[in-house]
Design a protein around this motif. Structure first.
Motif, PDB file in Angstrom:
ATOM      1  N   ILE A 208     -11.477  19.872  -4.327  1.00 51.83           N
ATOM      2  CA  ILE A 208     -10.489  18.671  -4.702  1.00 51.83           C
ATOM      3  C   ILE A 208      -9.201  18.301  -3.991  1.00 51.83           C
ATOM      4  CG2 ILE A 208     -10.320  16.335  -5.678  1.00 51.83           C
ATOM      5  CD1 ILE A 208     -12.937  16.397  -3.994  1.00 51.83           C
ATOM      6  N   ILE A 209      -8.481  19.537  -4.813  1.00 54.09           N
ATOM      7  CA  ILE A 209      -7.104  19.276  -4.848  1.00 54.09           C
ATOM      8  C   ILE A 209      -6.797  19.425  -3.072  1.00 54.09           C
ATOM      9  CG2 ILE A 209      -4.649  20.177  -5.658  1.00 54.09           C
ATOM     10  CD1 ILE A 209      -5.867  20.515  -7.964  1.00 54.09           C
ATOM     11  N   HIS A 210      -7.149  20.418  -2.588  1.00 55.21           N
ATOM     12  CA  HIS A 210      -6.991  21.350  -1.925  1.00 55.21           C
ATOM     13  C   HIS A 210      -7.318  20.075  -0.364  1.00 55.21           C
ATOM     14  CE1 HIS A 210      -6.918  23.910   1.799  1.00 55.21           C
ATOM     15  NE2 HIS A 210      -7.553  23.558   2.343  1.00 55.21           N
ATOM     16  N   LYS A 211      -8.817  18.966  -0.414  1.00 55.57           N
ATOM     17  CA  LYS A 211      -9.107  18.225   0.097  1.00 55.57           C
ATOM     18  C   LYS A 211      -7.736  16.898   0.571  1.00 55.57           C
ATOM     19  CE  LYS A 211     -12.524  15.643   2.092  1.00 55.57           C
ATOM     20  NZ  LYS A 211     -12.154  14.046   1.279  1.00 55.57           N
ATOM     21  N   ALA A 212      -7.353  16.801  -1.005  1.00 50.94           N
ATOM     22  CA  ALA A 212      -6.227  15.722  -1.150  1.00 50.94           C
ATOM     23  C   ALA A 212      -4.895  16.600  -0.604  1.00 50.94           C
ATOM     24  CB  ALA A 212      -6.211  14.950  -2.246  1.00 50.94           C
ATOM     25  N   LEU A 213      -4.564  17.080  -0.964  1.00 49.07           N
ATOM     26  CA  LEU A 213      -3.413  17.409  -0.419  1.00 49.07           C
ATOM     27  C   LEU A 213      -3.476  17.408   1.863  1.00 49.07           C
ATOM     28  CD1 LEU A 213      -2.017  21.106  -1.672  1.00 49.07           C
ATOM     29  CD2 LEU A 213      -1.185  19.400  -1.144  1.00 49.07           C
ATOM     30  N   THR A 214      -4.091  17.475   2.045  1.00 49.88           N
ATOM     31  CA  THR A 214      -4.355  17.509   3.794  1.00 49.88           C
ATOM     32  C   THR A 214      -4.598  16.042   3.756  1.00 49.88           C
ATOM     33  OG1 THR A 214      -6.599  17.529   3.710  1.00 49.88           O
ATOM     34  CG2 THR A 214      -5.610  19.689   3.557  1.00 49.88           C
ATOM     35  N   GLU A 215      -4.868  15.138   3.005  1.00 44.55           N
ATOM     36  CA  GLU A 215      -5.018  13.629   3.306  1.00 44.55           C
ATOM     37  C   GLU A 215      -3.695  12.968   2.600  1.00 44.55           C
ATOM     38  OE1 GLU A 215      -9.415  13.187   1.144  1.00 44.55           O
ATOM     39  OE2 GLU A 215      -7.810  11.989   0.223  1.00 44.55           O
ATOM     40  N   ILE A 216      -2.600  13.568   2.090  1.00 44.37           N
ATOM     41  CA  ILE A 216      -1.071  13.352   2.498  1.00 44.37           C
ATOM     42  C   ILE A 216      -0.238  13.491   3.976  1.00 44.37           C
ATOM     43  CG2 ILE A 216       1.497  13.567   1.609  1.00 44.37           C
ATOM     44  CD1 ILE A 216      -0.149  14.971  -0.715  1.00 44.37           C
TER      45      ILE A 216
ATOM     46  N   ALA B 119       0.462  -1.139  -0.083  1.00 45.76           N
ATOM     47  CA  ALA B 119       0.055  -0.068  -0.209  1.00 45.76           C
ATOM     48  C   ALA B 119       0.738   1.258   0.093  1.00 45.76           C
ATOM     49  CB  ALA B 119      -0.556  -0.355   0.570  1.00 45.76           C
ATOM     50  N   GLU B 120       1.821   0.971  -0.005  1.00 48.55           N
ATOM     51  CA  GLU B 120       2.974   2.437  -0.434  1.00 48.55           C
ATOM     52  C   GLU B 120       2.481   2.733  -1.854  1.00 48.55           C
ATOM     53  OE1 GLU B 120       7.226   1.094   0.386  1.00 48.55           O
ATOM     54  OE2 GLU B 120       6.267  -0.403   0.449  1.00 48.55           O
ATOM     55  N   ILE B 121       2.221   2.614  -2.311  1.00 49.73           N
ATOM     56  CA  ILE B 121       1.400   3.003  -3.941  1.00 49.73           C
ATOM     57  C   ILE B 121       1.070   4.439  -3.512  1.00 49.73           C
ATOM     58  CG2 ILE B 121      -0.523   2.278  -4.482  1.00 49.73           C
ATOM     59  CD1 ILE B 121       2.347   1.941  -6.917  1.00 49.73           C
ATOM     60  N   HIS B 122       0.083   4.900  -2.159  1.00 53.02           N
ATOM     61  CA  HIS B 122      -0.425   5.785  -1.506  1.00 53.02           C
ATOM     62  C   HIS B 122       0.823   7.515  -2.196  1.00 53.02           C
ATOM     63  CE1 HIS B 122      -3.825   4.992  -1.211  1.00 53.02           C
ATOM     64  NE2 HIS B 122      -4.072   4.752   0.148  1.00 53.02           N
ATOM     65  N   SER B 123       2.443   6.975  -1.446  1.00 51.99           N
ATOM     66  CA  SER B 123       2.902   8.029  -1.443  1.00 51.99           C
ATOM     67  C   SER B 123       3.476   8.417  -2.408  1.00 51.99           C
ATOM     68  CB  SER B 123       4.305   7.725  -0.118  1.00 51.99           C
ATOM     69  OG  SER B 123       5.013   5.516  -0.158  1.00 51.99           O
ATOM     70  N   PHE B 124       2.874   7.830  -3.534  1.00 50.96           N
ATOM     71  CA  PHE B 124       3.589   7.996  -5.317  1.00 50.96           C
ATOM     72  C   PHE B 124       2.190   8.665  -5.815  1.00 50.96           C
ATOM     73  CE2 PHE B 124       5.952   5.166  -4.455  1.00 50.96           C
ATOM     74  CZ  PHE B 124       7.497   5.536  -4.358  1.00 50.96           C
ATOM     75  N   CYS B 125       0.879   8.092  -5.322  1.00 50.29           N
ATOM     76  CA  CYS B 125      -0.217   7.822  -6.611  1.00 50.29           C
ATOM     77  C   CYS B 125      -0.710   9.429  -6.729  1.00 50.29           C
ATOM     78  CB  CYS B 125      -1.418   7.003  -6.235  1.00 50.29           C
ATOM     79  SG  CYS B 125      -0.261   5.477  -7.032  1.00 50.29           S
ATOM     80  N   GLN B 126      -0.961   9.632  -4.951  1.00 51.87           N
ATOM     81  CA  GLN B 126      -2.224  10.737  -4.365  1.00 51.87           C
ATOM     82  C   GLN B 126      -1.002  12.073  -4.385  1.00 51.87           C
ATOM     83  OE1 GLN B 126      -5.149  10.639  -3.063  1.00 51.87           O
ATOM     84  NE2 GLN B 126      -5.282  12.737  -1.247  1.00 51.87           N
TER      85      GLN B 126
END
Ligand code: SAM
Ligand code: SF4
Length: 455
Positions: free
Chosen positions: A422-430, A389-396
């Protein structure tokens, strides 16, 4: 004769699975949520789930897995049909040899580039090249020339290919030309049905087709996509057949499929059938998507525009991770529509920008990422990341960056407003703050005109 698909084993598994009690189904669902996959007997049992409450639990588990492995990303692509000429006679297909009503066409390399540019102008970065099988016209050099010309003249960053089985040396040519994923559907894993549906031509050979993936691996192509055409035979058999196929090549080559597609049979102009032989209803279709997600959690699931708009939206949460949008299924279709040249009837006619709006409205983030194969994260390397599940660190971050590019270059005002939210929200999820910071820096660079930034 190859023995990857043991039909007696499949029938035996299906027979035994019918007696499965609710308690056991729940145990299997709980195991699936560990994201380590399921074995064939467990899959067989889930395929018989009909009770509404259990079905809900099954779909919820698929949503959980999708979210854990893929997050909120949805990858977009468009098919590019280079030819509808074909020497096979697959009964279900509009391109079949005996369809005299079809307007036949093989695009020249120049015309293919012009289609690719029209796709690029919609905002796409990823193309799936597709054609009929006609050794005189759609041989590997036709595909290779097309790929080289597209990469050279259009800002298309990943070309996947869906084409008939080839020899190892031909797959090597595709590899050298920069293929992303090689996609091939076995159509049906049942030999008898296969024989009936493919009466003549090169495609009549079940074994030549099922060994195509092996030859692609031998040629060094390690991202492969598989699928069964749903509607030809009992879907339970097909799901187990496909997973058995996957197990066999995973064992021999150490790599599972990069993607599984879920094409559902659609009526086609001039097809050779009177009806869909084993129609799969929506409820069962959802179950199939969910079960694939649970059985092979790290594999992408691709959904095409064969499905209706509102149904596609629903399937996003259950497990689908890649969708086509704004698609045409006739060669030359992005420049000029011709419904007498289509492979099948498209159901979802939404344009790419409309699709992007819907994805944002549903809380997902569109991704035009093509980074993995350009960073050599393919095959085994990709699986290592994905399974952890490390792919998260690249994919998001890559979804954020590529969507931002899309908004800057193609976004309407409405889409920009939704997309930036959506981009703003996705950033906070990193979660990794260093990566979040780096993504923010790259976002600024994109705003200042830089392009094609990725991790
Ligand atoms: N001609 C190559 C081949 O058969 O492998 C390339 C792919 S073919 C153009 C694309 C796929 O479309 C087929 O593999 C089949 O699964 C699917 N297909 C064919 N007829 C269809 C139909 N009527 N409805 C939905 N999918 C269809
Ligand atoms: Fe030709 Fe492929 Fe259609 Fe069969 S499915 S008729 S091989 S284009």
């Amino acid at each position: 004769m190859v023995d990857f698909i043991k039909e007696d084993v499949i029938y035996d598994l299906l027979q035994k699975a019918q007696k499965c009690e609710a308690g056991e189904v729940r145990e299997i669902i709980a195991k699936a949520m560990e994201c380590k996959g399921l074995d064939l007997s467990e899959v067989a049992k889930l395929l018989y789930v009909e009770r509404e409450d259990l079905l809900e639990e099954l779909l919820d588990a698929a949503k959980f897995i999708k979210n854990k492995v893929y997050g909120k990303r949805v990858v977009l692509f468009a098919p590019l049909y280079t030819s509808n000429e074909c020497t096979n006679n697959c009964l279900y297909c509009g391109f079949r040899r005996d369809n005299k009503e079809l307007h036949r066409k093989t695009l020249s390399t120049r015309e293919i580039v012009s289609e690719a540019k029209a796709i690029e102008a919609q905002g796409h970065k990823r193309i799936l090249l597709i054609c009929g099988e006609d050794p005189g016209k759609t041989h590997v050099d036709h595909m290779v020339e097309a790929m080289e010309a597209i990469y050279k003249s259009a800002d298309i960053r990943r070309i996947n290919v869906e084409a008939a089985p080839m020899k190892v040396e031909d797959y090597k040519k595709l590899k050298d030309a920069g293929i992303g994923t090689y996609v091939i559907f076995q159509e049906t894993y049942n030999r008898e049905v296969y024989k009936k549906m493919h009466p003549v031509g090169l495609k009549a050979d079940f074994d030549w087709r099922i060994t195509a993936i092996d030859r692609a691996f031998e040629a060094g192509i390690d991202d492969v996509g598989v699928g069964a055409l749903l509607g030809l035979y009992d879907y339970r058999f097909e799901v187990l057949g496909l997973l058995m196929h996957v197990q066999s090549f995973e064992k021999r080559f150490g790599v599972g499929p990069h993607t599984i597609s879920v094409p559902r049979l659609r009526p086609a102009l001039g097809w050779g059938l009177n009806e869909i032989p084993n129609e799969v209803n929506d409820q069962d279709f959802k179950k199939i998507v969910a079960i694939y997600r649970m059985a092979i959690p790290y594999t992408g699931i691709i959904l095409s525009t064969r499905e209706r708009a509102e149904f596609r939206d629903e399937l996003l949460s259950i497990g689908v991770s890649q969708i086509s949008a704004g698609s045409k299924t006739n060669p030359g279709g992005y420049k000029e529509d011709d419904d007498k040249a289509d492979q099948f009837e498209v159901s979802d006619h939404r344009s790419l920008p409309k699709m992007l709006e819907t994805i944002c409205d549903k809380g997902y983030i569109p991704s035009f990422c093509t980074a993995c194969y350009r960073r050599c994260r393919t095959g085994e390397a990709f699986m290592e990341y994905a399974k952890g599940a490390e792919i998260h660190s690249f994919c998001q971050p890559n979804a954020i960056l590529t969507f931002k590019e899309n908004l800057m270059d193609f976004g309407t005002e409405v889409l920009k407003e939704k997309g930036n939210g959506i981009i703003h929200k996705a950033l906070t999820e990193i979660e990794d703050l260093k990566i979040r910071e780096m993504t923010e820096e790259k976002l600024k660079e994109i705003e200042n005109g830089k392009r094609d930034l990725y991790f």
